[in-house]
Every structure is written in C-alpha cells, then in structure tokens.
Design a protein around this motif. Structure first.
Motif, PDB file in Angstrom:
ATOM      1  N   GLN A 264      -1.337  -5.147 -13.418  1.00  0.00           N
ATOM      2  CA  GLN A 264      -2.370  -4.582 -14.291  1.00  0.00           C
ATOM      3  C   GLN A 264      -3.554  -5.534 -14.440  1.00  0.00           C
ATOM      4  OE1 GLN A 264       0.058  -3.840 -17.726  1.00  0.00           O
ATOM      5  NE2 GLN A 264       0.532  -1.728 -17.130  1.00  0.00           N
ATOM      6  N   ALA A 265      -3.292  -6.827 -14.349  1.00  0.00           N
ATOM      7  CA  ALA A 265      -4.361  -7.815 -14.498  1.00  0.00           C
ATOM      8  C   ALA A 265      -5.349  -7.753 -13.335  1.00  0.00           C
ATOM      9  CB  ALA A 265      -3.777  -9.219 -14.610  1.00  0.00           C
ATOM     10  N   ARG A 266      -4.906  -7.244 -12.184  1.00  0.00           N
ATOM     11  CA  ARG A 266      -5.833  -7.091 -11.063  1.00  0.00           C
ATOM     12  C   ARG A 266      -6.235  -5.617 -10.862  1.00  0.00           C
ATOM     13  NH1 ARG A 266      -2.592  -3.683  -8.980  1.00  0.00           N
ATOM     14  NH2 ARG A 266      -1.256  -4.104  -7.191  1.00  0.00           N
ATOM     15  N   LEU A 267      -5.884  -4.759 -11.800  1.00  0.00           N
ATOM     16  CA  LEU A 267      -6.260  -3.354 -11.871  1.00  0.00           C
ATOM     17  C   LEU A 267      -5.490  -2.474 -10.883  1.00  0.00           C
ATOM     18  CD1 LEU A 267     -10.098  -3.611 -12.522  1.00  0.00           C
ATOM     19  CD2 LEU A 267      -8.195  -3.645 -14.145  1.00  0.00           C
ATOM     20  N   SER A 268      -5.867  -2.487  -9.571  1.00  0.00           N
ATOM     21  CA  SER A 268      -5.193  -1.569  -8.653  1.00  0.00           C
ATOM     22  C   SER A 268      -5.348  -2.043  -7.218  1.00  0.00           C
ATOM     23  CB  SER A 268      -5.772  -0.154  -8.787  1.00  0.00           C
ATOM     24  OG  SER A 268      -7.098  -0.108  -8.297  1.00  0.00           O
ATOM     25  N   PRO A 269      -4.440  -1.608  -6.338  1.00  0.00           N
ATOM     26  CA  PRO A 269      -4.604  -1.902  -4.913  1.00  0.00           C
ATOM     27  C   PRO A 269      -5.707  -1.029  -4.323  1.00  0.00           C
ATOM     28  CG  PRO A 269      -2.638  -0.567  -5.256  1.00  0.00           C
ATOM     29  CD  PRO A 269      -3.183  -0.884  -6.618  1.00  0.00           C
ATOM     30  N   PRO A 270      -6.268  -1.416  -3.168  1.00  0.00           N
ATOM     31  CA  PRO A 270      -7.414  -0.694  -2.596  1.00  0.00           C
ATOM     32  C   PRO A 270      -7.083   0.733  -2.169  1.00  0.00           C
ATOM     33  CG  PRO A 270      -6.652  -2.413  -1.115  1.00  0.00           C
ATOM     34  CD  PRO A 270      -5.936  -2.617  -2.396  1.00  0.00           C
ATOM     35  N   THR A 271      -7.964   1.648  -2.502  1.00  0.00           N
ATOM     36  CA  THR A 271      -7.712   3.077  -2.296  1.00  0.00           C
ATOM     37  C   THR A 271      -7.703   3.471  -0.820  1.00  0.00           C
ATOM     38  OG1 THR A 271      -8.647   3.605  -4.452  1.00  0.00           O
ATOM     39  CG2 THR A 271      -8.556   5.389  -2.844  1.00  0.00           C
ATOM     40  N   PHE A 272      -8.740   3.107  -0.078  1.00  0.00           N
ATOM     41  CA  PHE A 272      -8.800   3.489   1.334  1.00  0.00           C
ATOM     42  C   PHE A 272      -7.596   2.943   2.102  1.00  0.00           C
ATOM     43  CE2 PHE A 272     -13.620   4.306   1.501  1.00  0.00           C
ATOM     44  CZ  PHE A 272     -13.434   5.671   1.639  1.00  0.00           C
ATOM     45  N   ALA A 273      -7.220   1.704   1.801  1.00  0.00           N
ATOM     46  CA  ALA A 273      -6.103   1.096   2.521  1.00  0.00           C
ATOM     47  C   ALA A 273      -4.789   1.807   2.200  1.00  0.00           C
ATOM     48  CB  ALA A 273      -5.999  -0.382   2.179  1.00  0.00           C
ATOM     49  N   GLN A 274      -4.646   2.307   0.975  1.00  0.00           N
ATOM     50  CA  GLN A 274      -3.451   3.087   0.653  1.00  0.00           C
ATOM     51  C   GLN A 274      -3.432   4.404   1.421  1.00  0.00           C
ATOM     52  OE1 GLN A 274      -1.745   2.983  -3.567  1.00  0.00           O
ATOM     53  NE2 GLN A 274      -3.868   2.352  -3.920  1.00  0.00           N
ATOM     54  N   ILE A 275      -4.600   5.013   1.578  1.00  0.00           N
ATOM     55  CA  ILE A 275      -4.691   6.253   2.353  1.00  0.00           C
ATOM     56  C   ILE A 275      -4.227   6.007   3.789  1.00  0.00           C
ATOM     57  CG2 ILE A 275      -6.324   7.899   3.359  1.00  0.00           C
ATOM     58  CD1 ILE A 275      -7.946   7.646   0.723  1.00  0.00           C
ATOM     59  N   ALA A 276      -4.706   4.913   4.373  1.00  0.00           N
ATOM     60  CA  ALA A 276      -4.306   4.578   5.741  1.00  0.00           C
ATOM     61  C   ALA A 276      -2.815   4.262   5.817  1.00  0.00           C
ATOM     62  CB  ALA A 276      -5.121   3.391   6.245  1.00  0.00           C
ATOM     63  N   SER A 277      -2.319   3.520   4.831  1.00  0.00           N
ATOM     64  CA  SER A 277      -0.913   3.108   4.842  1.00  0.00           C
ATOM     65  C   SER A 277       0.021   4.292   4.637  1.00  0.00           C
ATOM     66  CB  SER A 277      -0.675   2.057   3.755  1.00  0.00           C
ATOM     67  OG  SER A 277      -1.476   0.912   3.974  1.00  0.00           O
ATOM     68  N   GLU A 278      -0.373   5.226   3.789  1.00  0.00           N
ATOM     69  CA  GLU A 278       0.427   6.438   3.593  1.00  0.00           C
ATOM     70  C   GLU A 278       0.505   7.239   4.884  1.00  0.00           C
ATOM     71  OE1 GLU A 278       0.260  10.660   1.134  1.00  0.00           O
ATOM     72  OE2 GLU A 278      -0.861   8.944   0.351  1.00  0.00           O
ATOM     73  N   ALA A 279      -0.621   7.377   5.558  1.00  0.00           N
ATOM     74  CA  ALA A 279      -0.636   8.112   6.828  1.00  0.00           C
ATOM     75  C   ALA A 279       0.198   7.400   7.886  1.00  0.00           C
ATOM     76  CB  ALA A 279      -2.071   8.293   7.313  1.00  0.00           C
ATOM     77  N   ALA A 280       0.164   6.075   7.867  1.00  0.00           N
ATOM     78  CA  ALA A 280       0.893   5.299   8.871  1.00  0.00           C
ATOM     79  C   ALA A 280       2.400   5.531   8.809  1.00  0.00           C
ATOM     80  CB  ALA A 280       0.599   3.811   8.698  1.00  0.00           C
ATOM     81  N   LEU A 281       2.888   5.956   7.652  1.00  0.00           N
ATOM     82  CA  LEU A 281       4.319   6.218   7.513  1.00  0.00           C
ATOM     83  C   LEU A 281       4.784   7.379   8.402  1.00  0.00           C
ATOM     84  CD1 LEU A 281       4.696   5.720   3.667  1.00  0.00           C
ATOM     85  CD2 LEU A 281       5.788   4.344   5.445  1.00  0.00           C
ATOM     86  N   ASP A 282       3.847   8.172   8.900  1.00  0.00           N
ATOM     87  CA  ASP A 282       4.183   9.267   9.813  1.00  0.00           C
ATOM     88  C   ASP A 282       4.148   8.837  11.277  1.00  0.00           C
ATOM     89  OD1 ASP A 282       4.545  11.171   7.762  1.00  0.00           O
ATOM     90  OD2 ASP A 282       2.378  11.525   7.639  1.00  0.00           O
ATOM     91  N   THR A 283       3.984   7.547  11.522  1.00  0.00           N
ATOM     92  CA  THR A 283       3.979   7.033  12.888  1.00  0.00           C
ATOM     93  C   THR A 283       5.327   7.319  13.550  1.00  0.00           C
ATOM     94  OG1 THR A 283       2.471   5.252  12.253  1.00  0.00           O
ATOM     95  CG2 THR A 283       3.702   4.954  14.301  1.00  0.00           C
ATOM     96  N   PRO A 284       5.347   7.901  14.736  1.00  0.00           N
ATOM     97  CA  PRO A 284       6.623   8.244  15.386  1.00  0.00           C
ATOM     98  C   PRO A 284       7.394   7.011  15.835  1.00  0.00           C
ATOM     99  CG  PRO A 284       4.787   8.654  16.866  1.00  0.00           C
ATOM    100  CD  PRO A 284       4.178   8.313  15.537  1.00  0.00           C
ATOM    101  N   GLN A 285       8.699   7.146  15.946  1.00  0.00           N
ATOM    102  CA  GLN A 285       9.560   6.045  16.368  1.00  0.00           C
ATOM    103  C   GLN A 285       9.183   5.550  17.764  1.00  0.00           C
ATOM    104  OE1 GLN A 285      11.746   4.321  14.605  1.00  0.00           O
ATOM    105  NE2 GLN A 285      12.044   2.979  16.385  1.00  0.00           N
TER     106      GLN A 285
END
Length: 397
Positions: A264-285
């Motif tokens: 909370q002291a640093r507020l939040s993680p970066p938004t665009f990078a979370q969007i990219a990281s969430e999408a990356a979870l669909d990377t095929p094996q």
C-alpha cells in the motif's frame, strides 16, 4: 556537510552492473562487447503479451488495486493449480518485479538485526535487500565440487540462533543453476517446522528444469502452510524483464496482510505490465518446450567449450540459464575489468559477472565467474574462445 547513512554506505554494489562503465567505454572505442554477464534472455516475448498492450482500449491509465487486479491474480492462481500448487487469488500479491516481492517478504518476517540463512553463492541482490531491511545474511557454503548442491542440514542447524527468522533459497538457483530435489525441499521444510522458521523460495526460474527433472515448489510440500513464502516473476519465464511484474505467494494470511501494508505504501503495480502479464499466462506449452530445448542445447555447448580450456572447472546447471566456472586466476573482479579495458580479439571482448558478489563469506568466489547462456550458440562459442585466449595472456593468471 551532511553525511550519508551507514545503511547507504553498507549497501553493496551489483557485481553485474558495476562494470557497465568499462563496457560502455570499450564500445565507444569500437570494440564489440559480448554480454555473458546478465540474465537478459534473447528469447522473444510471447506475441500474445505484446498484443494485449498494443490492442488495449484503456482511456484512463488508472491505479490498479494494491494487490494487483482480481483478473490477473485469479489467472495466476489457475496457473499454479496446473502445477499442483493449490492457492487462491487472496494468497497472491502482485509486485513490481520479484525484487519487490523479496523486499516485502523480508520486511514482513524480520526486524532490524534479525538473521536469514541463505545457501551461497546466491543471487547478489539478496545482500542488497537484506541490507535495506537491516537484516544479517548468514551464509551456508555450497561448493562447485558438489555442483552447488544443498549443504547438509546439520550445517544449517549449527547456524540457527535466537535471531534466525528464515531460510531463503533460489530454486532453480541463480547463479548456480542448481535444482533442488524433492528430498532436499523436504529436509528444509522439516527444519523450518522444527525451529519455527519461515522458508522463502525464489522460484522465478520454475519453468526451466532440464534433463527430465521436475521443479518441486515449497508450496507443494504439505504442512508448510504457515512457513512457506514464494517469490515469483514474469521476467525470465516469458522473457519480459522490462515488465517488472512479480508476485509474493503464501497461504499464511498474516504474511499476506502484512506484505499488503508494504504494498500500500507504493500504491499499486503498473497497469500496462499487468495487462501484458495476464495475457502471457495464455502462452502455449509449446513455447516453453522450445525454449527449454534451446537452453539445454546452449548449456551443453557452453560446458563443452569451457571444459576445453586448461584448468577451468565448470558446474553443470540443472535449471535456469546460468553457469558457474572457476578460472585459473586470483581475482575475477580484476580479470573482468581487464577484459573490458585491455583485451580484445578481432575487435571483440566479453563481459562476465565476477562471482565474489554472489557470496556473503569474505574471500569466497574470488576466482569464479557466472556466465549467463542467454545468447545464440555461435555467439556463445565465440565468446568462450575469446575467454580462453584472454586467459593465455592475462597477467594475473
């Protein structure tokens, strides 16, 4: 004149980045520097992650939740479930890289003056995180002769005292590439439970396990729910070092709630990078299968070429993409700087990471280097050839 804090004076330099000015000077003089010093993969980032940022429809780039978006944490929990790790979104705090997760973990479990036991050599920034938190690193020495395997549990027990708060491991290891066995994790888990310690595992290289071996997470070990804290990151897994997205994972709600206050002291993680990281979870094996095949091929070539050099001793990595080598020299720091300032072959030189910075015990690792095999095989082969020629003329050999 105002004085610098003792903490600031004690903060260690990065053994990887402190040589950058010499590399830049060499480049300006027309010498090509082959970077063996840093774990920046040349593997392409999954296109699905890049497209998620390019094609987003955000009109306001808002703060996310302090702990990360619900969508991303929910998908992360599903990712872990596929790997036999049972956690929920509420067990996860998204951080600005694995580095922040480590800082939050240390801040949550220990006070200034407390101690944390770490097998050495270890990721150099552990020293920095500990210094910033006012903690003392208590090293347990592993050796290149034993391929940097886990030291006997008796060596850990000798070091446990009233100020000991945790044991920290990196699995697979940076800088060693060592992959802990199930039995070794179980020994550490028993030790943590017996002495009421936290067991912290940096598992950012989880996907990179070789030779038919499987990664075993401390979160898979039963009965460790109150003790286990995992640090993770997208940097290496998806070749997304610049995203600076990681996470802290624990089934201990007190740990999560305490770490959340730091977050909370640093507020939040970066938004665009979370969007990219969430999408990356669909990377095929298939992506990981190809990457692992490539890294194994690079590792095998690197070791074969290094073993051709007289008096060089090489550890065999079982994961990650780093290799530790012992050279016939007295001071790897001096050698690494000399390579950049005074040596070149056909207009090229190499930049390596001196290993002393990966140890807490004074004097250890002075004749060792870490090599990151994150470059294509022809470049790796050429780099080792340059290293071999340099050792023939180095005045400190």
């Amino acid at each position: 004149m105002p004085s610098i804090s003792r903490k600031g004076q004690q903060m260690p330099e990065s053994p990887i980045r402190k040589l950058v000015p010499y590399a830049e000077k060499a480049k300006k003089s027309g010498i090509k520097v082959i970077h063996l010093n840093i774990g920046q993969p040349d593997i392409k980032t999954p296109e699905i992650a890049l497209q998620a940022v390019k094609n987003n429809t955000l009109e306001v780039l808002e703060y996310s939740r302090t702990e990360g978006t619900d969508e991303y944490r929910t998908k992360l929990a599903a990712y872990y479930k596929k790997r036999d790790i049972s956690v929920t979104a509420s067990d996860i705090i998204v951080t600005t890289g694995g580095s922040e997760a480590l800082s939050f973990a240390m801040g949550s479990i220990a006070d200034a003056g407390d101690e944390i036991i770490i097998p050495e050599p270890f990721y150099a920034n552990y020293n920095g995180f500990a210094t910033a938190s006012g903690l003392k690193v208590i090293p347990v020495v592993s050796s290149i002769e034993q391929n940097f395997g886990l030291p006997p549990v008796s060596e850990f027990e000798k070091l446990i005292g009233p100020k000991t708060r945790a044991i920290l491991i990196c699995n697979p290891g940076n800088p060693t590439g060592y992959l802990y066995t199930v039995e070794e994790i179980q020994k550490l888990a028993s030790l943590a439970k017996e002495h009421d310690l936290f067991l912290v595992a940096d598992e950012v290289y989880r996907e990179f396990a070789y030779d038919g071996k499987q990664h075993y997470s401390i979160l898979q070990e039963p009965g460790l729910e109150k003790h286990a804290i995992v640090v993770d990151s997208v940097s290496k897994r998806y070749s997304m070092c610049g995203a600076r997205i990681g996470c802290l994972v624990s089934r201990n709600p007190e740990i999560v709630q305490t770490a959340l206050k730091f977050a909370q002291a640093r507020l939040s993680p970066p938004t665009f990078a979370q969007i990219a990281s969430e999408a990356a979870l669909d990377t095929p094996q298939s992506y990981f299968d190809a990457v692992i095949t490539e890294y194994v091929s690079r590792r095998d070539l690197l070791i074969a070429e290094l073993e051709k050099i007289d008096q060089v001793v090489v550890a065999r990595p079982q994961g990650a993409f780093y290799c530790m080598a012992e050279l016939p020299i007295e001071d790897a720091d001096h050698f690494a700087q000399w390579l950049l300032e005074h040596f070149q072959k056909d207009g090229e030189t190499v930049m390596v990471a001196p290993a002393a910075g990966f140890y807490a015990t004074e004097g250890l690792g002075k004749n060792q280097i870490r090599i990151a095999y994150v470059l294509e095989k022809p470049v790796l082969k050429r780099a080792v050839a340059i290293l071999g020629e340099a050792l023939k003329t180095y005045p400190g050999a």
